[in-house]
Design an enzyme around this catalytic site. Sequence first.
Site, PDB file in Angstrom:
ATOM      1  N   ARG A   1       0.834  -1.203   0.000  1.00 14.29           N
ATOM      2  CA  ARG A   1       0.000   0.000   0.000  1.00 14.29           C
ATOM      3  C   ARG A   1       0.869   1.253   0.000  1.00 14.29           C
ATOM      4  O   ARG A   1       0.596   2.220  -0.712  1.00 14.29           O
ATOM      5  CB  ARG A   1      -0.918  -0.022   1.227  1.00 14.29           C
ATOM      6  CG  ARG A   1      -1.920   1.112   1.208  1.00 14.29           C
ATOM      7  CD  ARG A   1      -2.959   0.926   2.280  1.00 14.29           C
ATOM      8  NE  ARG A   1      -3.990   1.928   2.195  1.00 14.29           N
ATOM      9  CZ  ARG A   1      -4.461   2.580   3.237  1.00 14.29           C
ATOM     10  NH1 ARG A   1      -3.987   2.326   4.451  1.00 14.29           N
ATOM     11  NH2 ARG A   1      -5.401   3.476   3.091  1.00 14.29           N
TER      12      ARG A   1
ATOM     13  N   HIS B   1       0.715   4.268  -2.674  1.00 13.37           N
ATOM     14  CA  HIS B   1       0.403   5.644  -2.252  1.00 13.37           C
ATOM     15  C   HIS B   1       1.554   6.602  -2.550  1.00 13.37           C
ATOM     16  O   HIS B   1       1.339   7.780  -2.764  1.00 13.37           O
ATOM     17  CB  HIS B   1       0.041   5.667  -0.764  1.00 13.37           C
ATOM     18  CG  HIS B   1      -1.348   5.172  -0.485  1.00 13.37           C
ATOM     19  ND1 HIS B   1      -2.196   5.725   0.442  1.00 13.37           N
ATOM     20  CD2 HIS B   1      -2.053   4.147  -1.035  1.00 13.37           C
ATOM     21  CE1 HIS B   1      -3.347   5.082   0.454  1.00 13.37           C
ATOM     22  NE2 HIS B   1      -3.271   4.098  -0.434  1.00 13.37           N
TER      23      HIS B   1
ATOM     24  N   ASN C   1      -3.909   8.896   3.541  1.00 15.40           N
ATOM     25  CA  ASN C   1      -2.662   8.286   4.012  1.00 15.40           C
ATOM     26  C   ASN C   1      -2.631   8.035   5.523  1.00 15.40           C
ATOM     27  O   ASN C   1      -1.631   7.516   6.033  1.00 15.40           O
ATOM     28  CB  ASN C   1      -1.472   9.177   3.623  1.00 15.40           C
ATOM     29  CG  ASN C   1      -1.178   9.095   2.137  1.00 15.40           C
ATOM     30  OD1 ASN C   1      -1.419   8.060   1.509  1.00 15.40           O
ATOM     31  ND2 ASN C   1      -0.676  10.173   1.564  1.00 15.40           N
TER      32      ASN C   1
ATOM     33  N   HIS D   1      -5.188  -5.893  -3.006  1.00 20.33           N
ATOM     34  CA  HIS D   1      -6.057  -6.052  -1.829  1.00 20.33           C
ATOM     35  C   HIS D   1      -6.263  -7.511  -1.434  1.00 20.33           C
ATOM     36  O   HIS D   1      -7.016  -7.800  -0.510  1.00 20.33           O
ATOM     37  CB  HIS D   1      -7.413  -5.375  -2.082  1.00 20.33           C
ATOM     38  CG  HIS D   1      -7.316  -3.877  -2.147  1.00 20.33           C
ATOM     39  ND1 HIS D   1      -7.880  -3.130  -3.142  1.00 20.33           N
ATOM     40  CD2 HIS D   1      -6.681  -2.999  -1.339  1.00 20.33           C
ATOM     41  CE1 HIS D   1      -7.617  -1.842  -2.945  1.00 20.33           C
ATOM     42  NE2 HIS D   1      -6.888  -1.738  -1.856  1.00 20.33           N
TER      43      HIS D   1
HETATM   44  C1  HEM Z   1      -9.071   2.871  -6.392  1.00 15.95           C
HETATM   45  C2  HEM Z   1      -7.943   2.637  -5.767  1.00 15.95           C
HETATM   46  C3  HEM Z   1      -7.837   2.224  -4.327  1.00 15.95           C
HETATM   47  C4  HEM Z   1      -8.682   2.485  -3.291  1.00 15.95           C
HETATM   48  C5  HEM Z   1      -9.957   3.307  -3.300  1.00 15.95           C
HETATM   49  C6  HEM Z   1      -8.135   1.816  -2.132  1.00 15.95           C
HETATM   50  C7  HEM Z   1      -8.684   1.845  -0.885  1.00 15.95           C
HETATM   51  C8  HEM Z   1      -8.195   1.183   0.212  1.00 15.95           C
HETATM   52  C9  HEM Z   1      -8.782   1.223   1.520  1.00 15.95           C
HETATM   53  C10 HEM Z   1     -10.042   1.997   1.890  1.00 15.95           C
HETATM   54  C11 HEM Z   1      -8.030   0.450   2.332  1.00 15.95           C
HETATM   55  C12 HEM Z   1      -8.275   0.180   3.828  1.00 15.95           C
HETATM   56  C13 HEM Z   1      -7.632   1.243   4.659  1.00 15.95           C
HETATM   57  C14 HEM Z   1      -7.964   1.089   6.129  1.00 15.95           C
HETATM   58  O1  HEM Z   1      -8.980   0.485   6.476  1.00 15.95           O
HETATM   59  O2  HEM Z   1      -7.203   1.604   6.929  1.00 15.95           O
HETATM   60  C15 HEM Z   1      -6.962  -0.094   1.545  1.00 15.95           C
HETATM   61  C16 HEM Z   1      -5.985  -0.947   2.021  1.00 15.95           C
HETATM   62  C17 HEM Z   1      -5.012  -1.491   1.251  1.00 15.95           C
HETATM   63  N1  HEM Z   1      -4.734  -1.190  -0.054  1.00 15.95           N
HETATM   64 FE1  HEM Z   1      -5.853  -0.034  -1.288  1.00 15.95          FE
HETATM   65  N2  HEM Z   1      -6.998   1.159  -2.493  1.00 15.95           N
HETATM   66  C18 HEM Z   1      -6.785   1.382  -3.819  1.00 15.95           C
HETATM   67  C19 HEM Z   1      -5.740   0.899  -4.565  1.00 15.95           C
HETATM   68  C20 HEM Z   1      -4.772   0.050  -4.104  1.00 15.95           C
HETATM   69  C21 HEM Z   1      -3.722  -0.503  -4.910  1.00 15.95           C
HETATM   70  C22 HEM Z   1      -3.540  -0.202  -6.385  1.00 15.95           C
HETATM   71  C23 HEM Z   1      -2.977  -1.298  -4.110  1.00 15.95           C
HETATM   72  C24 HEM Z   1      -1.760  -2.130  -4.400  1.00 15.95           C
HETATM   73  C25 HEM Z   1      -1.096  -2.035  -5.499  1.00 15.95           C
HETATM   74  C26 HEM Z   1      -3.565  -1.265  -2.792  1.00 15.95           C
HETATM   75  C27 HEM Z   1      -3.117  -1.979  -1.724  1.00 15.95           C
HETATM   76  C28 HEM Z   1      -3.711  -1.970  -0.475  1.00 15.95           C
HETATM   77  C29 HEM Z   1      -3.280  -2.825   0.617  1.00 15.95           C
HETATM   78  C30 HEM Z   1      -2.190  -3.880   0.550  1.00 15.95           C
HETATM   79  C31 HEM Z   1      -4.081  -2.514   1.708  1.00 15.95           C
HETATM   80  C32 HEM Z   1      -3.978  -3.104   3.118  1.00 15.95           C
HETATM   81  C33 HEM Z   1      -3.010  -2.254   3.905  1.00 15.95           C
HETATM   82  C34 HEM Z   1      -2.691  -2.761   5.298  1.00 15.95           C
HETATM   83  O3  HEM Z   1      -3.010  -3.898   5.644  1.00 15.95           O
HETATM   84  O4  HEM Z   1      -2.111  -1.968   6.048  1.00 15.95           O
HETATM   85  N3  HEM Z   1      -4.632  -0.423  -2.816  1.00 15.95           N
HETATM   86  N4  HEM Z   1      -7.082   0.374   0.263  1.00 15.95           N
END
Ligand code: HEM
Length: 212
Positions: free
Chosen positions: A68, A72, A97, A193
């Site tokens: 993530r 970002h 962030n 995800h």
């Molecule tokens: C439209 C694009 C995206 C949106 C709206 C989005 C949204 C989110 C949200 C809402 C979360 C949860 C945050 C939380 O509850 O604290 C999340 C977590 C995460 N996102 Fe995304 N995301 C996007 C794109 C991406 C992309 C492109 C990747 C990887 C290449 C990614 C990887 C991750 C990962 C690995 C997590 C888990 C992080 C953790 O466990 O700390 N995301 N994302």
Amino acid sequence: MSRGVGKFTLAAAFVIVFAVLSGRSNGDGLQVGFYRGKCRFIDVETAVGAVIAAWHRRDPTITAALLRMQFHDCFVNGCDASLLLDGSNSEKTAIQNLSVRGYEIINSAKRVLEAICPKVVSCADIIVMATRDAVSMSGGGRYTVQTGRRDGTVSLASNVNLPAPSVSVSDSIKAFAAKGLSATDMVFLLGGHTVGVAHCSLFLDRIYNFNN
Ligand code: HEM
């Protein structure tokens, strides 16, 4: 965190994101093995790998954190580590962030490298190498990364254009297209995800509502 990281999805996603978003980083002339011979007798990629292995043994969820973090960082003005900069109005402070985690992992790798060969390895490259290593340690397949990025010095919350959790599919496609990424690239990247945590409040409204 799911341990069954889809090999194809994650590796393919990151090859794509590097190829496209890295082109916008402060690193023209990226190459595989950029640091070879630049850090005395130490292999920089091996040193980063050792730091990440130590973290990963203690906490395998760092894979999700780093994936993530890299997204970002790279989505906003390219992969320049501007996400890491502190400041009252820096990218870190933007709402998208606030739950990014893992800064201490990159700091620890940077400390090790600064002790061995000061001012050689950029934080932007450390994020990319560390993410690659963590993905591979979680069973997500190993891919080659190019290095040679320089760190940015500008970090403003107002520059953060990451899509919000409430983004519609069509707006998300547009946001990725603005970065030179196709809808197919987007789908692969969202496969990131497969691992990690998301707070229920951020998607609860969509679980039972298929009109969004
Ligand atoms: C439209 C694009 C995206 C949106 C709206 C989005 C949204 C989110 C949200 C809402 C979360 C949860 C945050 C939380 O509850 O604290 C999340 C977590 C995460 N996102 Fe995304 N995301 C996007 C794109 C991406 C992309 C492109 C990747 C990887 C290449 C990614 C990887 C991750 C990962 C690995 C997590 C888990 C992080 C953790 O466990 O700390 N995301 N994302």
